[in-house]
Design an enzyme around this catalytic site. Structure first.
Site, PDB file in Angstrom:
ATOM      1  N   ASP A 103       8.123   1.926  -8.147  1.00  0.00           N
ATOM      2  CA  ASP A 103       7.889   2.370  -6.790  1.00  0.00           C
ATOM      3  C   ASP A 103       7.726   3.983  -6.672  1.00  0.00           C
ATOM      4  O   ASP A 103       7.993   4.632  -7.619  1.00  0.00           O
ATOM      5  CB  ASP A 103       9.331   2.153  -5.927  1.00  0.00           C
ATOM      6  CG  ASP A 103       9.478   0.558  -5.862  1.00  0.00           C
ATOM      7  OD1 ASP A 103       8.503  -0.177  -5.874  1.00  0.00           O
ATOM      8  OD2 ASP A 103      10.798   0.433  -5.802  1.00  0.00           O
TER       9      ASP A 103
HETATM   10  N1  URA Z   1      12.688  -2.335  -9.006  1.00  0.00           N
HETATM   11  C1  URA Z   1      12.729  -1.672  -7.858  1.00  0.00           C
HETATM   12  O1  URA Z   1      13.271  -1.789  -6.781  1.00  0.00           O
HETATM   13  N2  URA Z   1      11.821  -0.566  -7.992  1.00  0.00           N
HETATM   14  C2  URA Z   1      11.176  -0.360  -8.931  1.00  0.00           C
HETATM   15  O2  URA Z   1      10.453   0.769  -9.308  1.00  0.00           O
HETATM   16  C3  URA Z   1      11.504  -1.070 -10.147  1.00  0.00           C
HETATM   17  C4  URA Z   1      12.234  -2.284 -10.270  1.00  0.00           C
END
Ligand code: URA
Length: 237
Positions: A103
């Site tokens: 993310d």
């Molecule tokens: N899980 C998440 O919620 N976000 C990420 O960036 C990676 C794994």
């Protein structure tokens, strides 16, 4: 391999553009300016210069980036920067891809490659390698939450149950856990499913490859050994 083809394979643009670079006298190998695009070059341990900058020939590239916050893993980032902005044009034009996604607000180990088989090996749903995340949580992590995470939780619109392994409380609000799949927002949704909330998420390890010592935004080419480590399906410490 022809010189023009070698340059093209390394991200120097279309064949015509590479021919032009050579004809312009921009390309040197072992100090010698090369002007024949069809000259055959030996790729073994090849280093060459383009406009004075040195490059090593690499059949494929494998990169570890310490991803900073505020960067998206997409090419056309809309609300943030794109992680591809952290690389120069030559690398970008090789067609590097993110191996899975983080993310925009997640930091830590992100792999990029132009090797489709490596990408597939690490992200295929049936072969997902282990990934270790560390996170700060909004509320203190309880024993009940840890055992729920280990037993598995259901996530809306996903089939099956999602369990973490090696769940460790590092401090009251600081947790480490390993996951073995890679569905959208998986860690944040797992923590929400047990009644907590991720405030800050960091990926620390993929397979047996821990994040190398890098400042945020810095990256390195992986060695052959590190490439193998990233493919381990279990976490070796
Ligand atoms: N899980 C998440 O919620 N976000 C990420 O960036 C990676 C794994």
């Amino acid at each position: 391999m022809f010189l023009e083809k070698m340059l093209q394979s390394q991200g120097f643009g279309a064949r015509k553009h590479c021919q032009q670079l050579i004809k312009n006298g921009a390309v040197q190998i072992h100090g010698e300016t090369k002007t024949n695009p069809k000259e055959k070059v030996n790729l073994q341990d090849l280093s060459f210069h383009v406009y004075g900058e040195e490059f090593l020939y690499r059949e494929k590239v494998y990169i570890a980036l310490n991803k900073p916050k505020g960067y998206e893993c997409s090419h056309q980032a809309t609300h943030h920067f794109s992680v591809f902005e952290l690389f120069d044009d030559v690398l970008y034009q090789r067609g590097i891809q993110c191996v899975g996604r983080l993310d925009q607000d997640t930091t830590g180990l992100l792999l990029l490659t132009d090797d489709g088989q490596f990408l597939q090996a690490l992200t295929h749903p049936k072969k997902h390698v282990a990934k270790v995340y560390q996170m700060y949580t909004a509320d203190p992590v309880t024993d009940a939450q840890i055992s729920q995470l280990e037993q598995g939780v259901e996530l809306r619109n996903e089939t099956g149950s999602f369990a973490a392994t090696d769940v460790q409380r590092l401090a009251e609000n600081h947790l480490q856990m390993t996951i073995h799949q890679g569905v959208y927002h998986q860690v944040k949704r797992m923590l929400a499913a047990v009644g907590n909330k991720v405030d800050q998420l960091h990926r620390y390890q993929i397979g047996a490859l821990a994040l190398p010592e890098l400042e945020e935004g810095e990256w390195i080419y992986l060695t052959a050994e590190q490439i193998e480590q990233a493919k381990y399906r279990d976490v070796f410490k």
